[in-house]
Design an enzyme around this catalytic site. Structure first.
Site, short mmCIF file in Angstrom:
data_model
loop_
_atom_site.label_atom_id
_atom_site.label_comp_id
_atom_site.label_asym_id
_atom_site.label_seq_id
_atom_site.Cartn_x
_atom_site.Cartn_y
_atom_site.Cartn_z
N LYS A 1 35.77 38.54 52.10
CA LYS A 1 36.27 39.51 50.74
C LYS A 1 37.21 38.46 50.12
O LYS A 1 38.37 38.30 50.82
CB LYS A 1 36.67 40.93 51.01
CG LYS A 1 37.11 41.64 49.89
CD LYS A 1 37.77 43.11 50.53
CE LYS A 1 38.63 43.70 49.11
NZ LYS A 1 39.21 44.56 49.71
N LYS B 1 39.85 38.58 54.60
CA LYS B 1 40.35 39.27 53.68
C LYS B 1 41.42 38.48 52.92
O LYS B 1 42.45 38.35 53.63
CB LYS B 1 40.51 40.62 53.58
CG LYS B 1 41.13 41.58 52.36
CD LYS B 1 41.29 42.82 52.62
CE LYS B 1 41.84 43.50 51.46
NZ LYS B 1 42.17 44.81 51.35
C1 PBG Z 1 42.70 48.51 50.46
C2 PBG Z 1 41.66 47.63 49.84
C3 PBG Z 1 41.53 46.81 48.73
C4 PBG Z 1 40.25 46.55 48.07
C5 PBG Z 1 39.56 47.32 49.15
N1 PBG Z 1 40.33 47.98 49.84
C6 PBG Z 1 42.83 46.18 47.73
C7 PBG Z 1 43.92 45.33 48.23
O1 PBG Z 1 44.10 44.95 49.18
O2 PBG Z 1 44.81 45.24 47.61
C8 PBG Z 1 39.82 45.60 47.07
C9 PBG Z 1 38.61 46.07 46.31
C10 PBG Z 1 38.14 45.53 44.93
O3 PBG Z 1 39.05 44.57 44.31
O4 PBG Z 1 37.02 45.96 44.58
N2 PBG Z 1 43.54 47.30 51.02
#
Ligand code: PBG
Length: 325
Positions: A248, A195
Site C-alpha cells: 500500500k 505500508k
Molecule cells: C490507517 C489507514 C490509512 C489508510 C488505511 N488505513 C491512512 C494512514 O495511514 O494515514 C489509507 C487508505 C487510503 O488512503 O485510501 N492507518
C-alpha cells in the site's frame, strides 16, 4: 526469425484472438470495497475529496451493501469513525463501538458478505497517531496490547478477517496470539505488510478524520524510497502469521507488488488508495481523462504486477463495467 517473418500484430488483429491471449484477468471476485461507518451520522454524507464515497450511518451502509452484493463483490473493508476520541483510542475496542455494532448488523442482513476490518488507532485517538504516545513518541510495545484488544473485539462481533494497518513491529504475531488464545484460530489476518508513508493517503485522512495532530507517520510507516526494506517487512509478517500480505499504496509501488509476489508467492493484496482514486475523479470531472477506461487500466495494471486482491474505492464502478452495465 525476425521481421518480416515475425509480425506480432497478427496476434492483435482480431478481437477474439486478443481475448484468448489476454494474460491478465480482472473480475469482481478480485475486489474489496472500503466503507466508512460514522457514529452519529444521519444518512450519508459525501466525502468532499472523494466523490462517490460517503460517511454512512448504519442504515445507509446497509442500503449501499445491497448494491455491493448484487455486483458480486465478495468483501468489504470496514472503517469506523467513533463518536469520541481519547489518548488510547478506547472506542476502537469498545464492545458497543461503531465497528463492532456495524459488523453485527451487516452479518444479520448479509451473511455471505465477507467483512474485513481495519485494525488501527489513528481514527480513535485524540492525537491521530496509529499507536499510544509515551514521552512524545509512538510506543511500539504498549500499542500491541491495544491492537490485540481491537482485533479480539472485532472477531467477537463476527468479523471474517482482520487487517492491521498500524505498522507497529510485532503486531501480526501479537494479534495472532490474541486471536488464538480467544478461540479464533480460524480467523485470517491480512496485514498491511509494506505500508509506505505516502501522501496519496491525503483524501482518506479527511474521510477517516485521522490526520496526526503533531508530526507525521514516518517513524512507523515506510520510506517511499525503500524496496529491500519492504521485502523484509513482508518476510517478517509472513513469519509472524500473516495469511495475506498487502502492499500500500498500489500504483506508485507496482515494483514492490511484483517483487513481493515473485519472492514469496503468497496471497497478495494491493490497496488502490484514496489519492489514486481522487486523482482520476478530479481529472475526469475536468474532462481530462476518460474515467472508466483509466480506472480499468489501473486496476488491470495492479493485477498484472501480481496482486490477487485489489482494495479499491472503484470496486462498485469497476464491477459494473465488468458486468456490462
Ligand atoms: C490507517 C489507514 C490509512 C489508510 C488505511 N488505513 C491512512 C494512514 O495511514 O494515514 C489509507 C487508505 C487510503 O488512503 O485510501 N492507518
Amino acid at each position: 526469425m525476425a521481421f518480416p517473418q515475425q509480425r506480432l500484430r497478427r496476434l492483435r488483429a482480431q478481437e477474439p484472438l486478443r481475448r484468448m491471449l489476454r494474460e491478465t484477468s480482472l473480475a469482481s471476485d478480485d475486489f474489496v470495497y472500503p466503507l466508512f461507518l460514522k457514529e452519529g451520522a444521519g444518512g450519508k454524507t459525501e466525502i468532499s475529496s472523494m466523490p462517490g464515497v460517503y460517511h454512512h450511518c448504519l442504515d445507509s451502509l446497509l442500503k449501499e451493501l445491497e448494491d455491493v452484493s448484487v455486483l458480486s463483490i465478495p468483501a468489504i473493508l470496514l472503517f469506523g469513525l467513533p463518536g469520541s476520541k481519547d489518548e488510547t483510542g478506547s472506542e476502537a475496542y469498545a464492545p458497543q463501538g461503531i465497528v463492532q455494532r456495524g459488523i453485527k448488523a451487516i452479518k444479520a442482513s448479509f451473511p455471505d458478505l465477507m467483512i474485513i476490518t481495519d485494525i488501527c488507532l489513528c481514527a480513535y485517538t485524540t492525537h491521530g497517531h496509529c499507536g499510544i504516545i509515551e514521552n512524545g513518541r509512538v510506543d511500539n510495545d504498549k500499542t500491541l496490547s491495544i491492537l490485540q484488544q481491537v482485533a479480539v473485539s472485532h472477531a467477537a462481533a463476527g468479523a471474517d478477517m482482520v487487517a492491521p494497518s498500524d505498522m507497529m513491529d510485532g503486531r501480526v504475531g501479537a494479534i495472532r496470539t490474541a486471536l488464538d488464545d480467544n478461540g479464533y484460530t480460524e480467523l485470517p489476518i491480512m496485514s498491511y505488510a509494506a505500508k509506505f508513508a505516502s501522501h496519496f493517503y491525503g483524501p482518506f485522512r479527511e474521510a477517516a478524520d485521522s490526520s496526526p495532530r503533531f508530526g507525521d507517520r514516518k517513524s512507523y510507516q515506510m520510506d517511499p524510497a525503500n524496496a529491500a526494506e519492504a521485502l523484509r517487512e513482508i518476510a517478517l509478517d509472513i513469519e509472524e502469521g500473516a495469511d495475506i500480505i498487502m502492499v500500500k499504496p498500489a500504483l506508485a509501488y507496482l515494483d514492490i507488488i511484483f517483487r513481493a509476489k515473485e519472492k514469496f508467492g503468497c496471497p497478495l493484496a494491493a490497496y488502490n488508495v484514496s489519492g489514486e482514486y481522487s486523482m482520476v475523479k478530479a481529472a475526469a470531472a475536468r474532462g481530462m481523462l476518460e474515467e472508466r477506461s483509466v480506472m480499468m487500466e489501473m486496476l488491470q495494471s495492479i493485477r498484472r504486477a501480481g496482486a490477487d486482491i485489489i482494495i479499491t474505492y472503484f470496486a462498485r464502478e469497476a464491477a459494473r463495467v465488468l458486468k456490462g452495465m
